[in-house]
Design a protein around this motif. Structure first.
Motif, mmCIF file in Angstrom:
data_model
loop_
_atom_site.group_PDB
_atom_site.id
_atom_site.type_symbol
_atom_site.label_atom_id
_atom_site.label_comp_id
_atom_site.label_asym_id
_atom_site.label_seq_id
_atom_site.Cartn_x
_atom_site.Cartn_y
_atom_site.Cartn_z
ATOM 1 N N ILE A 216 15.230 29.800 38.888
ATOM 2 C CA ILE A 216 14.579 28.504 38.678
ATOM 3 C C ILE A 216 15.611 27.457 38.259
ATOM 4 N N ALA A 217 16.542 27.838 37.386
ATOM 5 C CA ALA A 217 17.589 26.906 36.956
ATOM 6 C C ALA A 217 18.414 26.445 38.156
ATOM 7 N N GLY A 236 18.029 21.189 34.592
ATOM 8 C CA GLY A 236 17.586 22.361 35.347
ATOM 9 C C GLY A 236 17.533 23.606 34.495
ATOM 10 N N ALA A 237 18.582 23.788 33.655
ATOM 11 C CA ALA A 237 18.608 24.962 32.773
ATOM 12 C C ALA A 237 17.555 24.861 31.675
ATOM 13 N N LEU A 238 17.333 23.637 31.156
ATOM 14 C CA LEU A 238 16.330 23.451 30.098
ATOM 15 C C LEU A 238 14.933 23.782 30.610
ATOM 16 N N ALA A 239 14.607 23.308 31.810
ATOM 17 C CA ALA A 239 13.288 23.606 32.384
ATOM 18 C C ALA A 239 13.120 25.101 32.625
ATOM 19 N N ALA A 240 14.210 25.762 33.063
ATOM 20 C CA ALA A 240 14.143 27.208 33.271
ATOM 21 C C ALA A 240 13.976 27.943 31.945
ATOM 22 N N LEU A 241 14.635 27.448 30.900
ATOM 23 C CA LEU A 241 14.510 28.070 29.581
ATOM 24 C C LEU A 241 13.103 27.893 29.030
ATOM 25 N N LEU A 242 12.518 26.717 29.244
ATOM 26 C CA LEU A 242 11.144 26.477 28.792
ATOM 27 C C LEU A 242 10.129 27.275 29.599
ATOM 28 N N ASN A 243 10.555 27.777 30.746
ATOM 29 C CA ASN A 243 9.652 28.578 31.579
ATOM 30 C C ASN A 243 9.278 29.894 30.907
ATOM 31 N N ILE A 244 9.950 30.205 29.795
ATOM 32 C CA ILE A 244 9.595 31.410 29.033
ATOM 33 C C ILE A 244 8.172 31.303 28.502
#
Length: 385
Positions: A216-217, A236-244
């Motif tokens: 996703i990132a 991009g990485a923040l959104a992927a991290l929040l996908n948790i």
């Protein structure tokens, strides 16, 4: 020999006792959040580190040294992630004055648009904004206090977690003996099998989640780079991290790059493009990426997942939302292996798809049938008889 009197309770009494027990459990979980949250996170990390610890012990490492190596490994990984996030935030802070000026310009354009469209002059708009700002400031003190308290509790939990992980790994044989004594009527082999399934579910969930987050990132970053959004890698990485946090994380993560697009680009279509990128990535994640990677290994249906998210958020806030899915999967494993409770495990899982309603299954079966018939015909043709 003692005689026991069996008392048959009415149905309404049984239901009342069950509801009271559930209410007491929820109250206990909410009151004990300060202890239970780090314990639950530590339990998940201990299950994830268990194979590495066992591997090191098989190489004749002492158990204490093996656990220490596992803890150092995970601390280094988390430290690298934290360093990346911190460096990106500091870099973002350097451009903050320019963004503030752009925000002021955007706000002036908005004032002019409102004045022309609705006939509300700028002074009335400013008065309304001042009143709104006063209301926000009145409640911001409590918000800041709660945020600081939550941050302090988070750091305290992070300090306790290595201790809990160490003892979970060090006393794992002791805990296994405890379970054998607790469920003395259950064969030890069954308890070991359940524990292995739980470990497998947690490992598959966490490793699959990390892989999904990486994909996703990458997709978010590529989409933002194509649109020319600044700090594309960070967002991009923040959104992927929040996908948790399932279902909600990707929505929250898309707000920041949309705001960046509004502040740094001359056209609103860039913000629309950012929203489109995150929507497409969300559709890919929900329909293809997560089912293909995690698959049926953590087969919790969406309804059960949403209910678990809501309950976790009510009890323990963001930490509860993160913990809700893996512990729901653990509960499903336990329920599936206890015969009287097996229907509840079935209720948490994905509904079975009938063979006649599965086009992929029909395609595979037809393909196998055609291959088998072809092989049979070739065998008959080439046979010397």
């Amino acid at each position: 020999m003692e005689n026991y009197i069996k008392v048959k309770l009415p149905l309404y009494v049984k239901i009342s006792l069950v509801l009271i027990s559930i209410a007491l459990i929820f109250v206990g979980l909410e009151l004990g959040a300060g202890l239970m949250v780090p314990l639950c996170f530590s339990f998940l990390f201990a299950l994830l580190l268990h194979p590495l610890c066992v591997k090191l012990e098989s190489w004749r490492f002492p158990r204490v040294l093996a656990i220490f190596i596992c803890l150092v490994t995970i601390i280094i990984v988390l430290g690298i992630i934290l360093y990346f996030i911190t460096s990106q935030i500091l870099s973002f802070g350097e451009d903050l004055p320019g963004l503030q000026a752009k925000f002021t310009e955007l706000l002036n354009d908005l004032h002019q648009y409102v004045s022309k469209t609705f006939g509300i002059n700028k002074s009335n708009q400013l008065n309304y904004l001042r009143r709104s700002a006063s209301t926000v400031m009145a409640s911001s003190g409590a918000m800041v206090t709660n945020m600081l308290a939550y941050t302090t509790n988070t750091f305290a939990d992070l300090g306790l977690m290595p201790v809990f992980i160490f003892f979970f790994l060090y006393y794992r044989s002791f805990f296994k003996q405890f379970l054998n004594k607790l469920f003395i009527s259950t064969p030890n082999q069954n308890i070991t099998e359940i524990m292995y399934k739980i470990q497998n579910v947690v490992k598959n969930y966490i490793m699959g989640l990390l892989l999904v987050m990486a994909i996703i990132a990458a997709l978010n970053t590529v989409g933002l780079l194509i649109l020319g959004i600044e700090y594309a890698l960070f967002f991009g990485a923040l959104a992927a991290l929040l996908n948790i946090v399932p279902y909600l994380g990707i929505i929250i993560g898309s707000v920041f790059p949309i705001m960046m697009a509004l502040l740094t680009k001359d056209s609103i279509w860039y913000a629309v493009g950012v929203a489109g990128v995150f929507t497409i990535v969300q559709l890919l994640e929900g329909n293809f990426i997560t089912p293909s990677i995690v698959g049926s290994k953590v087969s919790v249906n969406p309804l059960a997942a949403i209910i678990a998210l809501i309950i976790g958020g009510i009890l323990w806030g963001p930490s509860g939302m993160i913990l809700s899915i893996p512990f729901t999967a653990i509960a499903k494993v336990i329920l599936d292996n206890i015969e009287p409770l097996e229907p509840f495990g079935f209720l948490l899982g994905e509904p079975p798809v009938p063979a006649d309603k599965n086009p992929q299954g029909d395609f595979i079966n037809d393909f196998k049938k055609e291959v088998k018939e072809t092989i049979t015909q070739e065998t008959v043709t080439q046979s010397p008889l």
